[in-house]
Design an enzyme around this catalytic site. Sequence first.
Site, PDB file in Angstrom:
ATOM      1  CB  SER A 155      29.122  70.317  15.957  1.00  0.00           C
ATOM      2  OG  SER A 155      28.799  69.497  17.064  1.00  0.00           O
ATOM      3  CG  ASP A 183      36.376  67.111  19.076  1.00  0.00           C
ATOM      4  OD1 ASP A 183      35.437  66.308  19.279  1.00  0.00           O
ATOM      5  OD2 ASP A 183      36.227  68.162  18.420  1.00  0.00           O
ATOM      6  CG  HIS A 221      32.544  66.844  17.313  1.00  0.00           C
ATOM      7  ND1 HIS A 221      33.243  67.792  18.034  1.00  0.00           N
ATOM      8  CD2 HIS A 221      31.281  67.320  17.176  1.00  0.00           C
ATOM      9  CE1 HIS A 221      32.440  68.807  18.321  1.00  0.00           C
ATOM     10  NE2 HIS A 221      31.243  68.543  17.817  1.00  0.00           N
TER      11      HIS A 221
END
Length: 365
Positions: free
Chosen positions: A47, A339, A342
């Site tokens: 991610s 978040d 990240h």
Amino acid sequence: MATRNLLFSLFCFFLLCLFSGEQQVVEATRGSPFAFKPKKLFVFGDSYADTGNNRKALASSWKFPYGITFPGKPAGRFSDGRVLTDFVAEYFGIKTPIPYRWRKELSGRLKYGVNFAYGGTGVFQTLSPEPNMTVQIDFLEQLLNESVYTKRGLKSAVALVSLAGNDYNTYLFNNGTAACLSNQYASCGQGLPAFIASVVGQLTVNLKRIHDLGVRKVAVTSLQPLGCLPRSTAQFSFQQCNGEENNGVNLHNQLLAQAVNTLNKQTNSTSFFVVDVYNAFWTVINRKNQAHQVSPSFENPLKPCCVGVSAAFSCGSVDEKGVKQYTLCTNPKSTFFWDTFHPTQQGWAAVYSTEALQNSLKQLY
């Protein structure tokens, strides 16, 4: 006559250089005609690098408020905006490569490379059902077999390989977090150090395979300080990092540096290099009280912008009535983390501007 004198002068200069004991070196710096100039970027990993591969039904990256800064709506990036891939592509002067899942719809942009990264994945099978790194590399090999790319064409390519810790999240989930983060390794099967060695070992196999397919330069990220992610700092009210967790990170990064050195020796090249994400993160997180800063600081870098109202929810969660189950800060530019895992776009911009990351990327040239 003038030509003869010029030739004689040049010959004398050559002899002077030869016998003076000083080598005259032309350095291949960025922008010089001798520098390697990448034309394609291939991305593998998770991610931190994914720009839209995950299936919409599985990933929070396709839910509001992800993407509110860029492109203004959820687009598959695990941030409010741009992620590491976008900044690395910018550094190399390449357009951000398209996600693999959009290769047919956006075939005209394949000349810039492809992003094979899927959020939540690792070198082994993680809690995510998405393709792990081995399968991602299979996708590139398939494109070669289909003649979308040629091995010769990959000589002008760079690979960015991101490993942000999903293998370790899965390991801790399966073996008991508390025991594995302490010195009680006996309760963790082979033990966390042995698992770290196996992760780096498989990562090394993957790096070599990417290079063997024809990619000239292969960059792999060091592991960021996992103990400083909000998911870990929440227990300390976002005021301090988890030192025990970062000890494991240090072992990973030491083994990774050794592996990259070994790969370069085995291939008699400088094809492999580490992108120092660890020290880049650490610099930004500890920048609060530093003066004369080039890039922005964050008042509380360990506190995220978007967080679930309880442990059962995450950023982007809504209940059965569509009521949001998360809180959102007023300005994502004011926070380092988006978040619990990240960075924000501004966070990535700060990481990108650090000396640690810039010096890492210069190894390409």
